[in-house]
Design a protein around this motif. Structure first.
Motif, PDB file in Angstrom:
ATOM      1  N   TRP A  70       6.439  44.737  39.964  1.00  0.00           N
ATOM      2  CA  TRP A  70       5.047  44.355  39.715  1.00  0.00           C
ATOM      3  C   TRP A  70       4.087  45.470  40.107  1.00  0.00           C
ATOM      4  N   ALA A  71       4.410  46.203  41.176  1.00  0.00           N
ATOM      5  CA  ALA A  71       3.558  47.318  41.585  1.00  0.00           C
ATOM      6  C   ALA A  71       3.525  48.392  40.501  1.00  0.00           C
ATOM      7  N   TRP A  72       4.700  48.726  39.972  1.00  0.00           N
ATOM      8  CA  TRP A  72       4.749  49.704  38.892  1.00  0.00           C
ATOM      9  C   TRP A  72       4.002  49.185  37.658  1.00  0.00           C
ATOM     10  N   GLU A  73       4.186  47.902  37.333  1.00  0.00           N
ATOM     11  CA  GLU A  73       3.497  47.328  36.173  1.00  0.00           C
ATOM     12  C   GLU A  73       1.979  47.375  36.359  1.00  0.00           C
ATOM     13  N   THR A  74       1.508  47.199  37.595  1.00  0.00           N
ATOM     14  CA  THR A  74       0.068  47.273  37.851  1.00  0.00           C
ATOM     15  C   THR A  74      -0.486  48.624  37.427  1.00  0.00           C
ATOM     16  N   PHE A 122      -8.246  40.886  35.293  1.00  0.00           N
ATOM     17  CA  PHE A 122      -7.021  41.278  34.613  1.00  0.00           C
ATOM     18  C   PHE A 122      -7.315  42.555  33.817  1.00  0.00           C
ATOM     19  N   VAL A 123      -6.258  43.291  33.467  1.00  0.00           N
ATOM     20  CA  VAL A 123      -6.476  44.595  32.829  1.00  0.00           C
ATOM     21  C   VAL A 123      -7.157  44.480  31.473  1.00  0.00           C
ATOM     22  N   ARG A 229     -16.764  28.330  31.782  1.00  0.00           N
ATOM     23  CA  ARG A 229     -15.497  28.436  31.070  1.00  0.00           C
ATOM     24  C   ARG A 229     -14.731  29.646  31.592  1.00  0.00           C
ATOM     25  N   PRO A 230     -13.417  29.552  31.732  1.00  0.00           N
ATOM     26  CA  PRO A 230     -12.629  30.726  32.109  1.00  0.00           C
ATOM     27  C   PRO A 230     -12.259  31.562  30.890  1.00  0.00           C
ATOM     28  N   VAL A 231     -12.128  32.863  31.112  1.00  0.00           N
ATOM     29  CA  VAL A 231     -11.650  33.796  30.094  1.00  0.00           C
ATOM     30  C   VAL A 231     -10.534  34.627  30.719  1.00  0.00           C
ATOM     31  N   VAL A 232      -9.336  34.542  30.150  1.00  0.00           N
ATOM     32  CA  VAL A 232      -8.187  35.273  30.668  1.00  0.00           C
ATOM     33  C   VAL A 232      -7.638  36.154  29.551  1.00  0.00           C
ATOM     34  N   LEU A 267      -7.307  30.810  39.613  1.00  0.00           N
ATOM     35  CA  LEU A 267      -6.939  32.213  39.455  1.00  0.00           C
ATOM     36  C   LEU A 267      -5.496  32.459  39.875  1.00  0.00           C
ATOM     37  N   GLN A 268      -5.068  31.866  40.963  1.00  0.00           N
ATOM     38  CA  GLN A 268      -3.680  32.021  41.407  1.00  0.00           C
ATOM     39  C   GLN A 268      -2.699  31.618  40.310  1.00  0.00           C
ATOM     40  N   ARG A 269      -3.011  30.525  39.651  1.00  0.00           N
ATOM     41  CA  ARG A 269      -2.117  30.021  38.603  1.00  0.00           C
ATOM     42  C   ARG A 269      -1.987  31.034  37.470  1.00  0.00           C
ATOM     43  N   TRP A 270      -3.093  31.639  37.075  1.00  0.00           N
ATOM     44  CA  TRP A 270      -3.057  32.620  35.982  1.00  0.00           C
ATOM     45  C   TRP A 270      -2.353  33.891  36.422  1.00  0.00           C
ATOM     46  N   ILE A 271      -2.591  34.328  37.648  1.00  0.00           N
ATOM     47  CA  ILE A 271      -1.933  35.531  38.151  1.00  0.00           C
ATOM     48  C   ILE A 271      -0.426  35.347  38.169  1.00  0.00           C
ATOM     49  N   ALA A 272       0.030  34.172  38.573  1.00  0.00           N
ATOM     50  CA  ALA A 272       1.467  33.918  38.679  1.00  0.00           C
ATOM     51  C   ALA A 272       2.173  34.061  37.337  1.00  0.00           C
ATOM     52  N   GLU A 273       1.457  33.900  36.233  1.00  0.00           N
ATOM     53  CA  GLU A 273       2.060  34.034  34.902  1.00  0.00           C
ATOM     54  C   GLU A 273       2.354  35.496  34.576  1.00  0.00           C
ATOM     55  N   THR A 274       1.485  36.410  34.988  1.00  0.00           N
ATOM     56  CA  THR A 274       1.679  37.850  34.739  1.00  0.00           C
ATOM     57  C   THR A 274       1.176  38.638  35.950  1.00  0.00           C
TER      58      THR A 274
END
Length: 296
Positions: A70-74, A122-123, A229-232, A267-274
């Motif tokens: 995940w660090a490399w992917e970041t 997110f990126v 509204r959220p935007v991801v 936010l935690q839930r969305w982060i956990a996906e990617t």
């Protein structure tokens, strides 16, 4: 009113070589972004340490190998998103519309009146902004952090203003400019998930760790009043997927602490996906509650 292509769809003025690069196949540009990410991963030792520390704190149950990936992917996704700005800002409008796909309740953003968008770091946040301001003709406003380099600052400002003449509010002005835009009926693009110190924040859990969390989202929502509204935005091999979620019911609740905690939980839930697409380069836990030791 919605439209697939904003009438003001000209590419950002810039050198001919940027316009030429924008026409290259996406896999080539993504390879260049990967190379940039690899260089940063090697030379930016302090940021690499921050990323690894964040992942160790937030994903203590993951294996070390998983966290290293995940660090490399970041870094890889950071580099790819940076290079993608070339085609987002200098490519054709049709290219942007093809590569950045909108999903969810995005047509509802065309409704008149103020709207508040919760956009985590997110990126793909620049891709989401570019595509939404292209697709929806309405007043837009967003916070803008001035860049240290004048050339980079001018490039980023021009790129983010490519479609629809949005209002870019300097971070130095704080949320006052965003509040004025919201009162005037704009859709406000808000990124409130960074540590901005103790003064504008409350301490609520983020991955189980007390984190200084700004309360701008519920306060602006109440001020509008405006639906939230959220935007991801997710990066993928075709470009980006931008999901616009439904309005959060019963938000704000009138309790800033509860509302900040809800924001972090979503936010935690969305982060956990990617996990490898979130902005872990930021020291999210740099501000500590009184009596708590530093984490970096």
């Amino acid at each position: 009113m919605t439209t697939l292509l904003n009438p003001s769809s000209a590419a950002v003025p810039g050198p001919a070589w940027l316009r030429a690069l924008a026409r290259l196949p996406l896999p080539w540009l993504r390879a260049a972004g990967t190379a940039l990410g690899a260089v940063l991963y090697v030379v930016a030792a302090r940021r690499r340490a921050v990323v690894r520390r964040n992942l160790a704190l937030c994903f203590a149950d993951a294996t070390p190998a998983q966290r290293r990936r995940w660090a490399w992917e970041t870094f890889r996704h950071f580099g790819q998103a940076f290079v993608d700005r070339i085609w987002l800002w200098h490519g054709s409008a049709a290219q942007v519309a093809q590569r950045v796909r909108l999903e969810g309740d995005w047509p509802a953003l065309a409704q008149s009146g103020p709207q508040l968008l919760f956009v985590p770091h997110f990126v793909g946040l620049d891709a989401a902004w570019t595509r939404l301001t292209q697709a929806i003709v309405r007043p837009w406003a967003g916070m803008y952090a001035p860049q240290n380099s004048p050339l980079l600052d001018a490039w980023v400002r021009a790129g983010r203003a490519r479609f629809g003449a949005p209002q870019l509010v300097s971070r130095r002005e704080g949320v006052r400019g965003l509040a004025r835009a919201l009162r005037a009926g704009a859709a406000v693009y808000l990124l409130p998930d960074m540590d901005l110190g103790a003064a504008p924040s409350v301490f609520v859990p983020f991955f189980g760790i007390p984190a200084a969390t700004v309360t701008a989202l519920p306060r602006l929502a109440a001020l509008g009043p405006a639906p939230v509204r959220p935007v991801v935005a997710r990066l993928d091999r075709h470009g980006y997927r931008v999901w616009v979620g439904p309005v959060w019911p019963d938000y704000p609740s009138g309790d800033d602490v509860a509302d900040a905690q809800r924001m972090n939980a979503e936010l935690q839930r969305w982060i956990a996906e990617t996990p490898g697409q979130y902005h872990w380069l930021h020291r999210r836990f740099k501000t500590r509650p009184p009596g708590h030791a530093g984490l970096y």
